[in-house]
Design a protein around this motif. Sequence first.
Motif, PDB file in Angstrom:
ATOM      1  N   GLU A  25       2.332  -1.443   1.411  1.00 19.77           N
ATOM      2  CA  GLU A  25       2.029  -2.668   0.671  1.00 19.77           C
ATOM      3  C   GLU A  25       2.945  -3.801   1.115  1.00 19.77           C
ATOM      4  O   GLU A  25       4.169  -3.649   1.203  1.00 19.77           O
ATOM      5  CB  GLU A  25       2.170  -2.426  -0.831  1.00 19.77           C
ATOM      6  CG  GLU A  25       1.792  -3.640  -1.668  1.00 19.77           C
ATOM      7  CD  GLU A  25       1.748  -3.365  -3.161  1.00 19.77           C
ATOM      8  OE1 GLU A  25       2.199  -4.232  -3.934  1.00 19.77           O
ATOM      9  OE2 GLU A  25       1.270  -2.256  -3.550  1.00 19.77           O
ATOM     10  N   GLY A  36      -6.993  -5.544   2.204  1.00 20.23           N
ATOM     11  CA  GLY A  36      -7.038  -4.772   0.969  1.00 20.23           C
ATOM     12  C   GLY A  36      -8.347  -4.025   0.856  1.00 20.23           C
ATOM     13  O   GLY A  36      -9.332  -4.354   1.511  1.00 20.23           O
ATOM     14  N   SER A  82      -2.126  -4.868   2.139  1.00 22.03           N
ATOM     15  CA  SER A  82      -1.340  -3.812   2.785  1.00 22.03           C
ATOM     16  C   SER A  82      -1.465  -3.869   4.291  1.00 22.03           C
ATOM     17  O   SER A  82      -2.390  -4.482   4.844  1.00 22.03           O
ATOM     18  CB  SER A  82      -1.796  -2.435   2.288  1.00 22.03           C
ATOM     19  OG  SER A  82      -1.582  -2.297   0.904  1.00 22.03           O
TER      20      SER A  82
END
Length: 309
Positions: free
Chosen positions: A157, A145, A273
Amino acid sequence: METLSNLESFVRSAESASFSAAARRLALTPAAVSRNVAQLERNLGVRLFQRSTRGLKLTEEGERFLLAVGGGLDSIQGAIAEATANKGEPAGVLTLSMPPRFGRLHILPLLRHYAQRFPAVTLDCSFDNRAVDLIAERVDAAIGGGFELTPGVVARELARAHIVAVAAPAYVARACATAPRTPADLAGLDGIVMRSPQTRRLRVANLRDRKGVEMEAALRPALLVNDPDAICAAALMGMGVALLALADVVEHIERGDLVRLLPDWYLDAGPVSLYFASQKLLPAKTRTFVDFLTAAFRDQRLAQRFSAA
């Protein structure tokens, strides 16, 4: 017609603002990269770089040319890699970066299945708590992240990073006459608190409930730590209350080694992600990994498992 080497030397030099850095990526000498760019400038009849002792800076013409050819070069290289690597089958070294604890707990078990499915791919994994530069460091994909989405990089994501308050059952029985109901009720409890490695300041968390009410988690610092693994270990030993990502402690909660305090409160620290290059024709090794990992998170409902909402 310009050669691929000239175009590649220009694009990589523009990305790194350095002939030397581009040369390292291309396995050439800086002089060879400089010659390729100079030949490209002569052929086009425009100056693409302003050169100085401080490095390279694109001219206006150079910026326009980079926008025109940058994505096309990635597509061409992807097509070549796709066509030459085992007739399009995934092969080669797949370079990955991921956070240490999240990677060990949740990504490594998935990688075992990917490796079984694609045995011609060698996995090269780095476990780092930092946002890597995929382009400059030649990383195929990264999980984490807070990455800056630089040109040429996209994010998909996987889950949300939800921070929750946890403690060992023995500590809760010893220290809590009644169950805390709001973050303010944590003020009288021992806190295992994260300290920034850079500034040495204590990290403060504002938790939010399902109605959107926000309140500071007022832990009393009893132990200061700069490593999430050490915070988790201290919490398991009953040394106090810790604020940790639910994904990092979900197995301890499910086994009963830790209990979640304030079940209606958490901090949404943003997405976890999968980052990878945005080129249209990804190498087969990267494309299959992106598809595999996103499918695994979906099929195993990991985003729901890691959610505190």
